[in-house]
Scaffold this active site. Structure first.
Site, mmCIF file in Angstrom:
data_model
loop_
_atom_site.group_PDB
_atom_site.id
_atom_site.type_symbol
_atom_site.label_atom_id
_atom_site.label_comp_id
_atom_site.label_asym_id
_atom_site.label_seq_id
_atom_site.Cartn_x
_atom_site.Cartn_y
_atom_site.Cartn_z
ATOM 1 N N ASP A 1 0.860 -1.192 0.000
ATOM 2 C CA ASP A 1 0.000 0.000 0.000
ATOM 3 C C ASP A 1 0.895 1.241 0.000
ATOM 4 O O ASP A 1 1.574 1.512 0.984
ATOM 5 C CB ASP A 1 -0.883 -0.057 1.255
ATOM 6 C CG ASP A 1 -1.610 1.245 1.510
ATOM 7 O OD1 ASP A 1 -1.799 2.035 0.555
ATOM 8 O OD2 ASP A 1 -2.001 1.477 2.677
ATOM 9 N N ASP B 1 -3.795 4.067 2.710
ATOM 10 C CA ASP B 1 -5.247 3.896 2.936
ATOM 11 C C ASP B 1 -5.591 2.478 3.380
ATOM 12 O O ASP B 1 -6.767 2.133 3.524
ATOM 13 C CB ASP B 1 -6.049 4.298 1.684
ATOM 14 C CG ASP B 1 -5.800 3.354 0.497
ATOM 15 O OD1 ASP B 1 -4.951 2.441 0.609
ATOM 16 O OD2 ASP B 1 -6.466 3.541 -0.548
ATOM 17 N N ASP C 1 -1.946 -1.175 -3.718
ATOM 18 C CA ASP C 1 -2.180 -0.442 -4.970
ATOM 19 C C ASP C 1 -1.035 -0.689 -5.955
ATOM 20 O O ASP C 1 -0.041 -1.348 -5.635
ATOM 21 C CB ASP C 1 -2.368 1.058 -4.681
ATOM 22 C CG ASP C 1 -1.294 1.600 -3.754
ATOM 23 O OD1 ASP C 1 -0.106 1.336 -4.022
ATOM 24 O OD2 ASP C 1 -1.636 2.256 -2.739
ATOM 25 N N ASP D 1 -10.261 -15.533 -16.390
ATOM 26 C CA ASP D 1 -11.113 -15.912 -15.263
ATOM 27 C C ASP D 1 -12.290 -16.780 -15.727
ATOM 28 O O ASP D 1 -12.950 -16.465 -16.731
ATOM 29 C CB ASP D 1 -11.650 -14.626 -14.618
ATOM 30 C CG ASP D 1 -12.411 -14.883 -13.334
ATOM 31 O OD1 ASP D 1 -11.772 -15.260 -12.345
ATOM 32 O OD2 ASP D 1 -13.650 -14.708 -13.333
ATOM 33 N N GLU E 1 -8.319 -20.201 -16.120
ATOM 34 C CA GLU E 1 -8.889 -20.800 -14.914
ATOM 35 C C GLU E 1 -9.930 -21.820 -15.382
ATOM 36 O O GLU E 1 -10.994 -21.447 -15.875
ATOM 37 C CB GLU E 1 -9.571 -19.761 -14.020
ATOM 38 C CG GLU E 1 -10.074 -20.427 -12.741
ATOM 39 C CD GLU E 1 -11.116 -19.629 -11.972
ATOM 40 O OE1 GLU E 1 -11.260 -19.883 -10.774
ATOM 41 O OE2 GLU E 1 -11.789 -18.770 -12.553
HETATM 42 C C1 GLC Z 1 -12.707 -16.785 -10.272
HETATM 43 C C2 GLC Z 1 -11.854 -15.948 -9.360
HETATM 44 C C3 GLC Z 1 -12.624 -15.673 -8.107
HETATM 45 C C4 GLC Z 1 -13.870 -14.919 -8.462
HETATM 46 C C5 GLC Z 1 -14.668 -15.645 -9.522
HETATM 47 C C6 GLC Z 1 -15.683 -14.745 -10.140
HETATM 48 O O1 GLC Z 1 -12.980 -18.029 -9.744
HETATM 49 O O2 GLC Z 1 -10.642 -16.598 -9.121
HETATM 50 O O3 GLC Z 1 -11.875 -14.951 -7.163
HETATM 51 O O4 GLC Z 1 -14.669 -14.745 -7.310
HETATM 52 O O5 GLC Z 1 -13.876 -16.098 -10.583
HETATM 53 O O6 GLC Z 1 -15.055 -13.826 -10.986
#
Ligand code: GLC
Length: 530
Positions: free
Chosen positions: A32, A36, A40, A213, A273
């Site tokens: 940070d 705050d 960041d 993601d 992912e």
């Molecule tokens: C993926 C991310 C997770 C998030 C989800 C929705 O699984 O790793 O953190 O909550 O997608 O975007």
């Protein structure tokens, strides 16, 4: 961008990331710079030298985009803007430049499955059934009795069904996560094009790749039929079982991912992912090298036992398509911390495994220190799915804010930060941090570890997991004893050569004892002389 000498030494055809070590930063919790209490971008830039010291080659940044932070940045209102809590676009540019100047590549998170419900696209979509953007999201009439259109569940238990009724237009919208994260409709070509533009935007800013993601969720069964009764209770596809859920891992997803690949080109790392437990269906996301590089989830739900670790790797090796290269991670921002799941001794052993396997290792920030889950009292909880304990601030030193902040940290810093921190561990030759540093250096120097093949020894002793890595005439033996008792590496003669590394800082390196007896929870790396 400049790459390290070792990377340059690889054959020109091998993509850079095959011989790289990756590192995940959760931006809210790394450093940070403005007091705050929230990390960041400038904070990250100021701490890049830790990544250099650790020896990693690339950093993946979880989202820093404009967001109401219901899911801490995975709910986006503008994919091409930086949330003020993290900084500005100029700060991203400075971070990318500073990283590149150090030979580090940068991956950013792209969230294609959904937006925030406050995204202008969704505001327009929900404004009326006739909206030009209605079809950008997945809308459906109520089911019989006025309830949700079908039995699909969201990924988060607290969010319940995957549908929420929009009172004004009388239809339900689909959300795979919280109700504040409506799913985009990837059947719509304009949606696909809009997300392609987001990828182009970040590539033009100089990023080297993306973590994609929830890539396995982009396409849903267009009939919106119920999930079959035997799997209707499942929220993710991470539970082994043959029946396919109708809102996850649909066959049509591969076509849209091939389009994404075509947009970014063959050299951009697309780390997917892919939360799919079925190994063959998981491996399908490689396509024929024209889709993603799926993150391997096999370690995430397994205990740290020899059998579980071995079967995770051997299953992966067995299903990889020709030319497919694994990417392994032991932790991330959605899981309980490695050192909590496995305990501190096995976390050392797991580090040896991760950094000596055939495959690109990905280290979650703080795991190199042995950070553990931090209890977060209910009144301080922030995450809708209970994942705060693994997302607490990076522990840099023993000061009150752990060197993370001069303010009040957004999640608690545990008392253990007094000893589990970068400064203290850097100074302690036997620390986990120095084990990670040694392993990454060893990997960098060793063609066998970096790019060699993988051959497990037959499991003669259930307590041992041992494998060969070989490239050219370099042969490396890795042996892990994930049991509470000592074990002999068999057969005799296997371990002749030089002991390069042990998780036991007191074991002398150099000529390897034969037979080699491993202490409880010890792992070793041996360079064979035959
Ligand atoms: C993926 C991310 C997770 C998030 C989800 C929705 O699984 O790793 O953190 O909550 O997608 O975007």
């Amino acid at each position: 961008m400049p790459s390290s000498e070792d990377v340059r030494a690889e054959p020109a055809a091998a993509p850079w990331w095959r011989s790289a070590v990756l590192y995940q930063v959760y931006p809210r919790s790394f450093a940070d710079s403005d007091g705050d209490g929230v990390g960041d971008l400038r904070g990250i830039t100021g701490r890049l030298d830790h990544l250099v010291d650790l020896g990693v080659d690339a950093v993946w940044l979880s989202p820093f985009y404009a967001s109401p932070m219901v899911d801490f940045g995975y709910d986006i209102t503008d994919h091409c803007a930086v949330d003020p809590v993290f900084g500005t676009l100029a700060d991203v540019d400075a971070l990318v430049a500073a990283a590149h100047a150090r030979g580090l590549r940068v991956l950013v998170d792209v969230v294609p499955n959904h937006t925030s419900d406050r995204h202008p696209w969704f505001a327009e979509s929900r404004s009326s059934r006739d909206s030009g953007r209605r079809d950008w999201y997945v809308w459906a009439d109520p089911g019989p009795g006025g309830g949700p259109p079908n039995n699909w569940l969201s990924a988060f238990a607290a969010s319940g069904p995957a549908w929420t009724l929009d009172g004004r237009t009388g239809q339900y919208y689909l959300h795979s996560y919280t109700a504040a994260q409506p799913d985009l409709n990837w059947q719509n070509a304009a949606v696909r094009e809009a997300v392609h533009d987001v990828l182009r935007f970040w590539l033009e800013r100089g990023v080297d790749g993306f973590r994609v993601d929830a890539a396995h969720r982009l396409v849903k069964d267009p009939t919106l039929a119920d999930n079959p009764a035997d799997v209707a209770h499942l929220r993710t596809a991470l539970v082994p079982g043959g029946t396919r859920l109708r809102h996850i891992d649909q066959p049509g997803v591969h076509e849209v991912l091939r389009e994404v690949r075509a947009v970014v080109g063959p050299d951009t790392l697309l780390l997917g992912e892919i939360g799919v437990a079925d190994p063959t269906r998981w491996a399908a996301y490689y396509g024929s090298g024209d889709e993603l590089v799926p993150l391997n989830p096999t370690f995430w739900s397994r205990p740290c036992t020899t059998d579980a670790l071995r079967s995770a790797v051997d299953t992966t090796e067995a299903v990889l398509p020709p030319g497919g290269w694994p990417v392994y991670a032991l932790g991330n921002h959605d899981l309980s911390r490695l050192a909590t799941r496995c305990g501190s001794a096995r976390a050392r052993l797991a580090a040896v495994l991760l950094l000596t396997l055939r495959g690109t290792p990905l280290v979650y920030y703080g795991d190199e220190l042995g950070m553990t889950d931090v209890p977060v009292p209910p009144e301080a909880a922030r995450d809708p799915d209970g994942r705060d304990p693994a997302r607490t601030p990076m522990q840099w030193d023993a000061s009150p804010g752990a060197g993370f902040t001069t303010g009040r940290p957004w999640l608690p810093i545990p008392p253990t930060a007094g000893t589990v921190n970068v400064a203290a561990e850097r100074a302690d030759p036997g620390s986990l941090l120095n084990l990670y540093r040694a392993l990454i250096r060893l990997r960098r120097r060793s063609p066998a570890l970096r790019t060699g093949d993988y051959r497990p020894l037959p499991p003669t002793d259930p307590g041992l997991y041992a494998y060969w890595r070989q490239a050219g005439d370099q042969r490396i033996l890795v042996a892990l004893n994930a049991t509470g008792r000592s074990r002999t590496v068999a057969p005799p003669g296997t371990s002749t050569g030089r002991l390069l590394l042990s998780t036991d800082p007191d074991r002398p390196l150099g000529e390897c004892p034969d037979p080699l007896v491993l202490a409880a929870d010890e792992a070793v790396v041996v360079e064979s002389d035959r």
